[in-house]
Design a protein around this motif. Structure first.
Motif, PDB file in Angstrom:
ATOM      1  N   VAL A   1      -4.306   0.372  -1.991  1.00  0.00           N
ATOM      2  CA  VAL A   1      -4.253  -0.750  -1.042  1.00  0.00           C
ATOM      3  C   VAL A   1      -4.375  -2.078  -1.777  1.00  0.00           C
ATOM      4  O   VAL A   1      -4.954  -2.151  -2.861  1.00  0.00           O
ATOM      5  CB  VAL A   1      -5.368  -0.664   0.045  1.00  0.00           C
ATOM      6  CG1 VAL A   1      -5.187   0.568   0.914  1.00  0.00           C
ATOM      7  CG2 VAL A   1      -6.780  -0.723  -0.549  1.00  0.00           C
ATOM      8  N   HIS A   2      -3.798  -3.111  -1.141  1.00  0.00           N
ATOM      9  CA  HIS A   2      -3.932  -4.474  -1.627  1.00  0.00           C
ATOM     10  C   HIS A   2      -4.933  -5.165  -0.710  1.00  0.00           C
ATOM     11  O   HIS A   2      -4.730  -5.172   0.511  1.00  0.00           O
ATOM     12  CB  HIS A   2      -2.626  -5.244  -1.472  1.00  0.00           C
ATOM     13  CG  HIS A   2      -1.447  -4.685  -2.191  1.00  0.00           C
ATOM     14  ND1 HIS A   2      -0.371  -5.478  -2.528  1.00  0.00           N
ATOM     15  CD2 HIS A   2      -1.133  -3.443  -2.638  1.00  0.00           C
ATOM     16  CE1 HIS A   2       0.553  -4.747  -3.154  1.00  0.00           C
ATOM     17  NE2 HIS A   2       0.114  -3.506  -3.226  1.00  0.00           N
ATOM     18  N   THR A   3      -5.987  -5.723  -1.279  1.00  0.00           N
ATOM     19  CA  THR A   3      -6.882  -6.552  -0.470  1.00  0.00           C
ATOM     20  C   THR A   3      -7.144  -7.855  -1.223  1.00  0.00           C
ATOM     21  O   THR A   3      -6.992  -7.913  -2.457  1.00  0.00           O
ATOM     22  CB  THR A   3      -8.247  -5.870  -0.192  1.00  0.00           C
ATOM     23  OG1 THR A   3      -8.956  -5.760  -1.426  1.00  0.00           O
ATOM     24  CG2 THR A   3      -8.087  -4.497   0.462  1.00  0.00           C
TER      25      THR A   3
ATOM     26  N   GLY B   1       0.811  -1.212   0.000  1.00  0.00           N
ATOM     27  CA  GLY B   1       0.000   0.000   0.000  1.00  0.00           C
ATOM     28  C   GLY B   1       0.842   1.260   0.000  1.00  0.00           C
ATOM     29  O   GLY B   1       2.006   1.266   0.417  1.00  0.00           O
ATOM     30  N   ASN B   2       0.272   2.320  -0.518  1.00  0.00           N
ATOM     31  CA  ASN B   2       0.911   3.649  -0.454  1.00  0.00           C
ATOM     32  C   ASN B   2      -0.167   4.722  -0.577  1.00  0.00           C
ATOM     33  O   ASN B   2      -1.241   4.478  -1.141  1.00  0.00           O
ATOM     34  CB  ASN B   2       2.040   3.806  -1.488  1.00  0.00           C
ATOM     35  CG  ASN B   2       1.753   3.116  -2.791  1.00  0.00           C
ATOM     36  OD1 ASN B   2       0.894   3.559  -3.544  1.00  0.00           O
ATOM     37  ND2 ASN B   2       2.432   2.000  -3.048  1.00  0.00           N
ATOM     38  N   LEU B   3       0.141   5.878   0.005  1.00  0.00           N
ATOM     39  CA  LEU B   3      -0.830   6.971   0.100  1.00  0.00           C
ATOM     40  C   LEU B   3      -0.142   8.259  -0.298  1.00  0.00           C
ATOM     41  O   LEU B   3       1.035   8.452   0.007  1.00  0.00           O
ATOM     42  CB  LEU B   3      -1.297   7.150   1.558  1.00  0.00           C
ATOM     43  CG  LEU B   3      -1.769   5.916   2.322  1.00  0.00           C
ATOM     44  CD1 LEU B   3      -2.020   6.277   3.791  1.00  0.00           C
ATOM     45  CD2 LEU B   3      -3.050   5.355   1.699  1.00  0.00           C
TER      46      LEU B   3
ATOM     47  N   LYS C   1      -4.304  -8.660  -9.893  1.00  0.00           N
ATOM     48  CA  LYS C   1      -3.759  -9.418  -8.751  1.00  0.00           C
ATOM     49  C   LYS C   1      -2.732  -8.608  -7.962  1.00  0.00           C
ATOM     50  O   LYS C   1      -1.741  -9.128  -7.479  1.00  0.00           O
ATOM     51  CB  LYS C   1      -3.151 -10.749  -9.222  1.00  0.00           C
ATOM     52  CG  LYS C   1      -4.220 -11.727  -9.679  1.00  0.00           C
ATOM     53  CD  LYS C   1      -3.692 -13.136  -9.826  1.00  0.00           C
ATOM     54  CE  LYS C   1      -2.990 -13.342 -11.150  1.00  0.00           C
ATOM     55  NZ  LYS C   1      -2.572 -14.755 -11.303  1.00  0.00           N
ATOM     56  N   HIS C   2      -2.992  -7.309  -7.850  1.00  0.00           N
ATOM     57  CA  HIS C   2      -2.090  -6.412  -7.131  1.00  0.00           C
ATOM     58  C   HIS C   2      -2.886  -5.529  -6.163  1.00  0.00           C
ATOM     59  O   HIS C   2      -2.764  -5.663  -4.950  1.00  0.00           O
ATOM     60  CB  HIS C   2      -1.275  -5.591  -8.141  1.00  0.00           C
ATOM     61  CG  HIS C   2      -0.380  -4.571  -7.527  1.00  0.00           C
ATOM     62  ND1 HIS C   2       0.714  -4.051  -8.165  1.00  0.00           N
ATOM     63  CD2 HIS C   2      -0.423  -3.941  -6.341  1.00  0.00           C
ATOM     64  CE1 HIS C   2       1.316  -3.178  -7.384  1.00  0.00           C
ATOM     65  NE2 HIS C   2       0.631  -3.080  -6.273  1.00  0.00           N
ATOM     66  N   GLY C   3      -3.724  -4.633  -6.691  1.00  0.00           N
ATOM     67  CA  GLY C   3      -4.441  -3.742  -5.767  1.00  0.00           C
ATOM     68  C   GLY C   3      -5.126  -2.626  -6.511  1.00  0.00           C
ATOM     69  O   GLY C   3      -5.115  -2.576  -7.746  1.00  0.00           O
TER      70      GLY C   3
HETATM   71 ZN   LIG Z   1       1.100  -1.999  -4.446  1.00  0.00          ZN
END
Ligand SMILES: [Zn+2]
Ligand SMILES: CSC[C@@H](O)[C@@H](O)C(=O)COP(=O)(O)O
Length: 216
Positions: free
Chosen positions: A107-109, A35-37, A178-180
């Motif tokens: 985000v990755h979920t 994740g990154n913001l 398959k990443h986010g």
């Molecule tokens: Zn990512």
């Protein structure tokens, strides 16, 4: 030329990211440092802008003094720092440039990963008539939306180059296979609402497909 950022603007941006980061961490949205913001800071010129972004590889569920840094429109730090911007900074840059957004959250979920694979061959995730579509300010009854999916290339510039062609005018997000998801908005309040709406819809699509395997 990127204008110098005022200290108070930088501090406000970092405080905003800190609060969003803690909220998403509480939802379990940053597994394994993923994740990154980011939030835009200062000038809104589409060709020269600055944004605050999470530093790369950190455990985003904990708070440290090294969580964020400022970068320019090319994704390069604007101040001397030992911190590395997110490995995916170029995707943020491209989304800011193309959309004029004020905040971008990634985000990755498990739900966004599964539905991206389920609908990969279509190139988008279709959603029909679910109330939370209104979270994107789409108010028509029984709205049909299509959330674009891009390939998850190892080289981030190759992904960034595809963003422009994938953007759907009313849809504030893009999924990587398959990443986010990357979701954005005019500010962090709106980007958070959009991300929460996307994730709700992904869970809905996942569960609907489980219950109705022949409906796809
Ligand atoms: Zn990512
Ligand atoms: C360790 S899994 C996640 C990364 O590969 C990446 O996809 C990610 O979301 C986080 O990268 P980061 O450089 O910390 O912003």
């Amino acid at each position: 030329m990127t204008e110098p950022i005022r200290l108070e603007d930088k501090q406000r941006a970092f405080a905003e990211l800190r609060s969003i980061k803690a909220g998403f961490a509480a939802k379990g949205w940053f597994p394994a440092t993923s994740g990154n913001l980011s939030v835009r800071v200062g000038g809104f010129d589409p060709e020269s802008f600055t944004f605050a972004i999470t530093s790369s590889g950190k455990d985003k569920s904990v708070e440290t003094p090294e969580d964020f840094l400022l970068v320019n429109e090319k994704g390069l730090p604007t101040e001397a720092t030992a911190l590395k911007p997110s490995a995916e900074t170029l995707i943020h840059s491209e989304i800011y440039r193309l959309t004029g957004a004020g905040a971008i959250f990634h985000v990755h979920t498990v739900f966004n990963n599964i539905v991206s694979e389920l609908y990969w061959s279509k190139g988008h995730i279709p959603v029909d008539g679910v109330e939370l579509i209104k979270g994107f300010n789409i108010w028509e009854e029984d709205a049909h939306i299509e959330i674009p999916i891009l390939p998850n290339y190892a080289e981030i510039p190759r992904i960034a180059a595809l963003v422009e062609g994938a953007l759907q005018p009313k849809i504030p997000g893009i999924v990587l296979r398959k990443h986010g998801i990357y979701a954005w908005g005019a500010n962090s309040f709106e980007a958070k609402r959009h991300l929460e709406a996307f994730e709700y819809l992904f869970e809905y699509v996942y569960r609907w497909n489980l219950l109705n395997p022949s409906s796809k």
